[in-house]
Scaffold this active site. Structure first.
Site, PDB file in Angstrom:
ATOM      1  CE  LYS A 132      14.550  87.053  -6.906  1.00 20.02           C
ATOM      2  NZ  LYS A 132      13.816  87.917  -7.833  1.00 20.02           N
ATOM      3  CD  GLN A 158      12.596  87.714 -11.313  1.00 16.98           C
ATOM      4  OE1 GLN A 158      12.502  87.182 -10.217  1.00 16.98           O
ATOM      5  NE2 GLN A 158      13.527  88.618 -11.584  1.00 16.98           N
ATOM      6  CG  ASP A 190      10.516  92.471  -5.294  1.00 14.98           C
ATOM      7  OD1 ASP A 190      11.638  92.143  -4.861  1.00 14.98           O
ATOM      8  OD2 ASP A 190      10.032  92.019  -6.352  1.00 14.98           O
TER       9      ASP A 190
END
Ligand code: NAP
Length: 284
Positions: free
Chosen positions: A52, A96, A119
Site C-alpha cells: 500500500k 490493517q 476501506d
C-alpha cells in the site's frame, strides 16, 4: 477459449488515472494522504502494508505508517484514530485487519471518520452502499466491478451468483451487482445444492476461501467467472477459489489467480483515497 481478464493491466490503468488526477489536484494545493495503522507483527499484514505504501508513492500520495506493538491498548489505538481524524493532511485512514485478539475491531472501524474510511467498512458507509448513495465502495468488490466493465460483461438482467456472504466481499459484491440490475443470488455454507444454483449463473463471483472449490461441472457454458479467492494449494502455491483448469474451457471470460482480482484491491484503495481528498477539499 475464455478471455483472460487481466487484473494487472486494469489495475495499472486505474492507478495511472489516479496519478493523473492527483497531479491536477496537487496544482490546487491538495495532496491526498493515506494513514495505515498496523498493530502487531502478522507477516501477511506487513506485506499488504508495504504494498500500500509503495502504491501511494507511485500515484503521488503522502503515506504514513503507524506500526504499533501487538500489546497496544484499545485506548491508545482509538486516540491515534481520533488524532488522524482531525489531521487536514490525512485524507484516508486504514486499519490493517485482523487486529490482535484483545482489540475490538468493530469499535476501531466505527471510530474512523466515515469521510476518511477508505476501506468503506464503517456502518455509515455500508448503509450508503445499500441505498446506492455512496462516497466509497469497498476495494475488492469495487475492483471486481472494474474488471467486469473491462471485460464488457453485461450485468443488467443477467443471473449473477455470488458464493460467500462476508461483510468485506460477498455482501457488498451482491449489492453492487444489484445496483447494475443483475438478478443476484448469494450462496454460503448452508446453501443446498450449490451446483444447481451456480449453473444458472451468467456471472459467477467466488469468494469462499477454499482452494479450487468451484469445479467445471458447477459452471454454465459461457459464464463470466470472477475468482476473488487467495489461498495456498497443497504445495504452498497461491491459488484461487476456482479450479481454473476445469472452469476456463467452459467460461467466456475468467480472472486468473494471481493476476486477477488481487491487483485491483490496492488500485481501488488509491481511488478511494483520492476521492476522500477531493470530498474533504470541496473538489468532488
Ligand atoms: P470469509 O469471511 O471466510 O467468507 C467466506 C464465505 O464463504 C462465507 O460466507 C462462507 O459461508 C462461504 N462458504 C464457506 N464454505 C462454503 C461452502 N462449502 N459452500 C458455500 N459457501 C461457503 O472470506 P472472505 O473474507 O470473504 O474472503 C474470501 C476469499 O477471498 C478468501 O480466499 C480471501 O483470501 C479472498 N480475498 C481476496 C481479496 C483480494 O484482494 N483478492 C480480498 C479479500 C478476500 P458462511 O457465511 O455460511 O460461513
Amino acid at each position: 477459449m475464455a478471455l483472460i481478464i487481466d487484473g494487472k493491466a486494469v489495475s495499472a490503468s486505474v492507478r495511472a488515472r489516479v496519478a493523473k488526477e492527483t497531479a491536477l489536484i496537487k496544482e490546487k494545493g491538495v495532496t491526498p494522504g493515506l494513514a495505515v495503522i498496523i498493530a502487531g507483527d502478522d507477516p501477511a499484514s506487513r506485506v499488504y502494508v508495504n504494498n500500500k505504501k509503495k502504491a501511494c508513492a507511485e500515484v503521488g500520495f503522502l503515506s504514513e505508517e503507524y506500526a504499533l506493538p501487538a500489546e497496544v491498548t484499545q485506548e491508545e489505538l482509538l486516540a491515534l484514530v481520533e488524532e488522524l481524524n482531525h489531521r487536514k493532511d490525512i485524507s484516508g485512514i486504514l486499519c490493517q485487519l485482523p487486529l490482535p485478539k484483545h482489540l475490538d475491531e468493530k469499535a476501531v472501524i466505527e471510530a474512523i471518520s466515515p469521510l476518511k474510511d477508505v476501506d468503506a467498512f464503517h456502518p455509515s458507509n455500508v448503509g450508503r452502499i445499500m441505498i446506492g448513495d455512496y462516497h466509497f465502495l469497498p476495494c475488492t468488490p469495487a475492483g471486481v466491478m472494474e474488471l467486469l466493465a473491462w471485460a464488457n460483461a453485461d450485468i443488467s438482467g443477467k443471473e449473477c451468483v455470488v458464493i460467500g456472504r462476508s461483510n468485506i466481499v460477498g455482501k457488498p459484491m451482491s449489492m453492487l451487482l444489484l445496483h447494475k440490475h443483475g438478478t443476484v443470488t448469494v450462496c454460503h455454507s448452508r446453501t443446498k445444492d450449490l451446483g444447481e444454483v451456480t449453473r444458472r449463473a451468467d456471472i459467477l463471483v467466488a469468494a469462499v476461501g477454499i482452494p479450487k472449490f468451484v469445479k467445471g461441472d458447477m459452471i454454465k457454458e459461457g459464464a463470466v467467472v470472477i475468482d476473488v479467492g487467495m489461498n495456498r494449494d497443497e504445495n504452498g502455491k497461491l491459488c484461487g477459489d476456482v479450479d481454473f483448469a476445469q472452469v476456463e474451457p467452459k467460461a467466456s471470460a475468467i480472472t486468473p489467480v494471481p493476476g486477477g482480482v488481487g491487483p485491483m484491491t490496492i488500485a481501488m484503495l488509491m481511488q478511494n483515497t483520492l476521492m476522500a481528498a477531493k470530498i474533504q477539499n470541496g473538489l468532488d
